[in-house]
Design an enzyme around this catalytic site. Structure first.
Site, PDB file in Angstrom:
ATOM      1  N   GLY A  31       5.229   6.259  16.948  1.00  7.14           N
ATOM      2  CA  GLY A  31       6.459   6.893  16.469  1.00  7.14           C
ATOM      3  C   GLY A  31       7.041   6.200  15.255  1.00  7.14           C
ATOM      4  O   GLY A  31       6.362   5.438  14.570  1.00  7.14           O
ATOM      5  N   HIS A  37       1.628   8.108   8.517  1.00  7.57           N
ATOM      6  CA  HIS A  37       1.292   8.926   9.696  1.00  7.57           C
ATOM      7  C   HIS A  37       1.101  10.388   9.288  1.00  7.57           C
ATOM      8  O   HIS A  37       0.199  11.069   9.779  1.00  7.57           O
ATOM      9  CB  HIS A  37       2.428   8.884  10.727  1.00  7.57           C
ATOM     10  CG  HIS A  37       2.711   7.524  11.291  1.00  7.57           C
ATOM     11  ND1 HIS A  37       3.868   6.839  11.014  1.00  7.57           N
ATOM     12  CD2 HIS A  37       1.988   6.734  12.120  1.00  7.57           C
ATOM     13  CE1 HIS A  37       3.852   5.678  11.653  1.00  7.57           C
ATOM     14  NE2 HIS A  37       2.726   5.595  12.328  1.00  7.57           N
ATOM     15  N   GLY A 149      -4.951   4.752  10.311  1.00  8.20           N
ATOM     16  CA  GLY A 149      -4.763   4.229   8.956  1.00  8.20           C
ATOM     17  C   GLY A 149      -5.540   2.937   8.746  1.00  8.20           C
ATOM     18  O   GLY A 149      -5.676   2.120   9.664  1.00  8.20           O
ATOM     19  N   GLN A 155      -7.714  -3.206  13.659  1.00 11.73           N
ATOM     20  CA  GLN A 155      -7.549  -2.233  14.751  1.00 11.73           C
ATOM     21  C   GLN A 155      -8.580  -1.107  14.632  1.00 11.73           C
ATOM     22  O   GLN A 155      -9.197  -0.696  15.619  1.00 11.73           O
ATOM     23  CB  GLN A 155      -6.132  -1.660  14.697  1.00 11.73           C
ATOM     24  CG  GLN A 155      -5.920  -0.419  15.559  1.00 11.73           C
ATOM     25  CD  GLN A 155      -4.489   0.025  15.608  1.00 11.73           C
ATOM     26  OE1 GLN A 155      -3.687  -0.606  16.280  1.00 11.73           O
ATOM     27  NE2 GLN A 155      -4.124   1.097  14.935  1.00 11.73           N
ATOM     28  N   SER A 187       5.037   0.947   6.653  1.00 10.28           N
ATOM     29  CA  SER A 187       4.935   0.439   8.020  1.00 10.28           C
ATOM     30  C   SER A 187       6.260   0.668   8.720  1.00 10.28           C
ATOM     31  O   SER A 187       7.325   0.559   8.101  1.00 10.28           O
ATOM     32  CB  SER A 187       4.637  -1.063   7.988  1.00 10.28           C
ATOM     33  OG  SER A 187       4.894  -1.637   9.249  1.00 10.28           O
ATOM     34  N   SER A 188       6.178   0.948  10.011  1.00 11.65           N
ATOM     35  CA  SER A 188       7.415   1.122  10.787  1.00 11.65           C
ATOM     36  C   SER A 188       8.227  -0.164  10.785  1.00 11.65           C
ATOM     37  O   SER A 188       9.441  -0.141  10.947  1.00 11.65           O
ATOM     38  CB  SER A 188       7.073   1.504  12.226  1.00 11.65           C
ATOM     39  OG  SER A 188       6.328   2.697  12.212  1.00 11.65           O
TER      40      SER A 188
HETATM   41  O1  PAF Z   1      -1.381   1.790  15.212  1.00 11.80           O
HETATM   42  C1  PAF Z   1      -0.601   2.105  16.136  1.00 11.80           C
HETATM   43  O2  PAF Z   1       0.450   2.721  15.937  1.00 11.80           O
HETATM   44  C2  PAF Z   1      -0.957   1.713  17.557  1.00 11.80           C
HETATM   45  O3  PAF Z   1      -1.581   0.469  17.605  1.00 11.80           O
HETATM   46  C3  PAF Z   1      -1.786   2.785  18.294  1.00 11.80           C
HETATM   47  C4  PAF Z   1      -3.144   2.975  17.649  1.00 11.80           C
HETATM   48  C5  PAF Z   1      -1.033   4.098  18.323  1.00 11.80           C
HETATM   49  C6  PAF Z   1      -2.022   2.341  19.743  1.00 11.80           C
HETATM   50  O4  PAF Z   1      -0.820   2.162  20.420  1.00 11.80           O
END
Ligand code: PAF
Length: 281
Positions: A31, A37, A149, A155, A187-188
């Site tokens: 979120g 996003h 991303g 990740q 970035s959030s």
């Molecule tokens: O990148 C993110 O926002 C989080 O690490 C994800 C991939 C949604 C997993 O919670």
């Protein structure tokens, strides 16, 4: 756009689409959505018949003392953005739905090796939390493809490895980092920065650029370049966590003749931990 928070409703919608032969894309998020996003949603819309977005602030990927409690939760604004981006379905499960026995009792997915270096070394357990939630989201939605991303480069590699190792029939798409006009990666967590910190924050990307140019011009003293990068960050007011030149393929330390390199950095600006990376192929 419909929002559902329970598994039965999610599966009913998904089964209907799958029965009609439609291709489904998933954009997993926590979120507080920004243009990064929304670029993933747009790419999913282009490649798939249906786009599902999930919003779940996943407690399992936050360590003790990290920002789980304060992580920005902005569901109304997120829904408006996703609606405007023509998302088909928003999935917003609660922690009780995702972890009915609590996240400590949850079966875990661990991608060894790559989860323990760089961000994984500074945030023990973080990538187990990421791999576990992404695996669960993949099982809930069973998408044809999922989009992430490249800002979270490590990740993305952890997720690719999980998908390969567990033979999940899902195509993983990584999209380039979306940046502010001054270069700061969207970035959030940027919202945590004070105005003064925000002015300094683009120096992270600038520093990566200096190292990338040195590598491109043939410089190969990785240790020296990493030390210089850390020093530039310190002079700009950061407290570096790591600054590393790695093989883009597997994030291992590179040989001097390696061509496909990535520079990865994590650094604190005040109490905000920012990450970024830049390819130097
Ligand atoms: O990148 C993110 O926002 C989080 O690490 C994800 C991939 C949604 C997993 O919670």
């Amino acid at each position: 756009m419909e929002t559902v928070c329970d598994l039965a409703s999610l599966r009913q919608r998904i089964n209907g689409w799958r029965g009609a032969g439609e291709k489904i894309g998933l954009v997993p998020t926590m979120g507080n959505l920004h243009e990064g996003h929304l670029a993933l949603v747009e790419a999913a819309r282009k490649r798939c018949d249906r786009c599902v977005v999930s919003i779940f602030v996943n407690p399992m990927q936050f360590g003790e003392g990290e920002d789980f409690a304060s992580y920005p939760r902005t569901l109304d604004a997120d829904q408006r953005k996703l609606e405007a981006a023509a998302t088909d379905l928003l999935f917003t499960p609660t922690a009780a739905t995702v972890y009915p026995q609590g996240d400590q009792a949850q079966t875990r997915v661990e991608v060894p090796g790559i989860s323990d270096i760089l961000c994984g070394a500074s945030r023990p357990g973080h990538f187990v939390g990421v791999a576990t939630i992404v695996c669960k989201l993949f099982n809930y939605v069973q998408p044809d493809l999922a989009l992430f991303g490249e800002k979270d480069y490590q990740q993305l590699m952890v997720i690719r490895r999980m998908v390969d190792d567990l033979a999940m029939p899902i195509e993983i798409i990584g999209l380039p980092t979306v940046r502010e006009a001054d270069g700061l990666a969207k970035s959030s967590r940027n919202g945590y920065l004070s105005p003064a910190e925000r002015r300094q924050a683009p120096k992270l990307y600038e520093t990566l650029g200096v190292t990338a140019r040195a590598l491109k011009s043939g410089e190969r003293d990785y240790a020296l370049l990493e030390a210089e990068g850390q020093e530039m960050l310190r002079s700009a007011g950061f407290t570096p966590d790591y600054y590393a030149i790695r093989r883009a393929e597997d994030l291992q330390p590179p040989d001097p003749d390696e061509r496909d390199l990535v520079i990865l950095a994590a650094a604190f600006m005040g109490t905000t931990r920012l990450i970024d990376n830049l390819n130097a192929a």
